[in-house]
Design a protein around this motif. Structure first.
Motif: not given
Length: 294
Positions: A13-16, A139-146, A148-149, A219-220
């Motif tokens: 997940v991208t972190v900004k 949180l950054r690594s477990c969601f890859s289906e969509l 997300a940022e 998380l968007v």
């Protein structure tokens, strides 16, 4: 000052962050009730609600209003050169676009940097509140289906304006620099479309200064495929949402805190048993130290 660059590795997940100087927290906490805890744990997923149907519908309007003010400031100067005159017309057209700005199709789940906030518990005063703390790395690594940022919220008018000015200067030098505009090859309509796309990424990040205690991250997911949308009734509404499933067997939960309420001992015992049955360590359970009672 340049916009913080995306911090991402493959599949993450991208972190900004709101500022390059901001320290990324090691943990983030989501506040919910017992039904929310049950759904998150049993389904191994988070639900993201459409931003237009958040509890406070004015949240998105805050960012839109600040954008209008920034554009009006850019129009304050007098244009004397032909390129400057053309640039001012482009900015005015973009400002006019904001009057009919289509709010982004953004789906959001909210987190706080702290796990025991009185204002959050008050939001669950009519039912048993719990806070679920997640490891940021997980949180950054477990969601890859969509796609997300994870965005840090910026609070207050000054922060919103700073973000907007920086974004405009970095992404659209042809708007703020006469020479670049003179040499540009893009049509004004294309620039205006890209500007709207930029705003769609920024608007969900702005919030009124009065909410700064929350230290919120969001998380968007933007513009998800239509076949991924779900709906659930709430009052008189049918609320659209997304199910963001973890690719791992368990979510990266580091603590589950029980909010203040009645019969805390029985609540703690039941949640410990629930977590253990679902394969989580029952010792993750903590109780609130907030002296608030429903």
């Amino acid at each position: 000052m340049a916009i913080p660059k995306k911090s991402k590795t493959s599949g993450d997940v991208t972190v900004k962050k709101s500022s390059p100087d901001t320290k990324t927290p090691a943990h983030l906490t989501h506040y919910t009730d017992l039904a929310g805890l049950k759904g998150i744990i049993e389904n191994n997923e988070l639900w993201l609600s459409h931003a237009a149907f958040l509890n406070d519908p004015q949240e998105l309007e805050h960012g839109v209003e600040q954008t209008k003010k920034v554009l009006n400031n850019l129009l304050d100067g007098k244009a004397v050169e032909p390129t400057a005159t053309a640039r001012q017309k482009l900015i005015k057209d973009i400002a006019d676009d904001m009057e009919n700005f289509e709010r982004p199709a953004a789906y959001i789940v909210c987190f706080c940097e702290r796990s025991d906030i009185l204002s959050q518990w008050r939001g669950y005063a009519s039912r048993q509140g719990v806070s679920i703390t997640f490891k940021m790395s997980g949180l950054r690594s477990c969601f890859s289906e969509l796609d997300a940022e994870l965005l840090q919220v910026a609070y207050g008018i000054n922060e919103a304006k700073r973000h907007l000015r920086t974004a405009i200067a970095e992404k659209f030098p042809d708007i703020v620099d006469d020479f670049d505009y003179m040499l540009g090859t893009e049509e004004d309509d294309a620039i205006r479309r890209k500007f709207k796309d930029l705003l769609a990424t920024l608007v969900p990040r702005f919030k009124h200064y009065g909410f700064r205690e929350e230290q919120e991250w969001r998380l968007v997911v933007r513009n998800p495929p239509i076949d991924k949308l779900k709906f659930r009734p709430r009052g008189q509404l049918m609320l659209p949402y997304l199910e963001l499933k973890s690719k791992n067997k368990k979510l990266p939960i580091s603590a589950v805190r029980i909010g203040p309420g009645v019969n805390d001992e029985a609540v703690e015992k039941s949640i410990r048993f629930f977590l253990e049955t679902c394969g989580y360590d029952p010792d993750l359970v903590e109780t609130s130290s907030t002296p608030y009672r429903t």
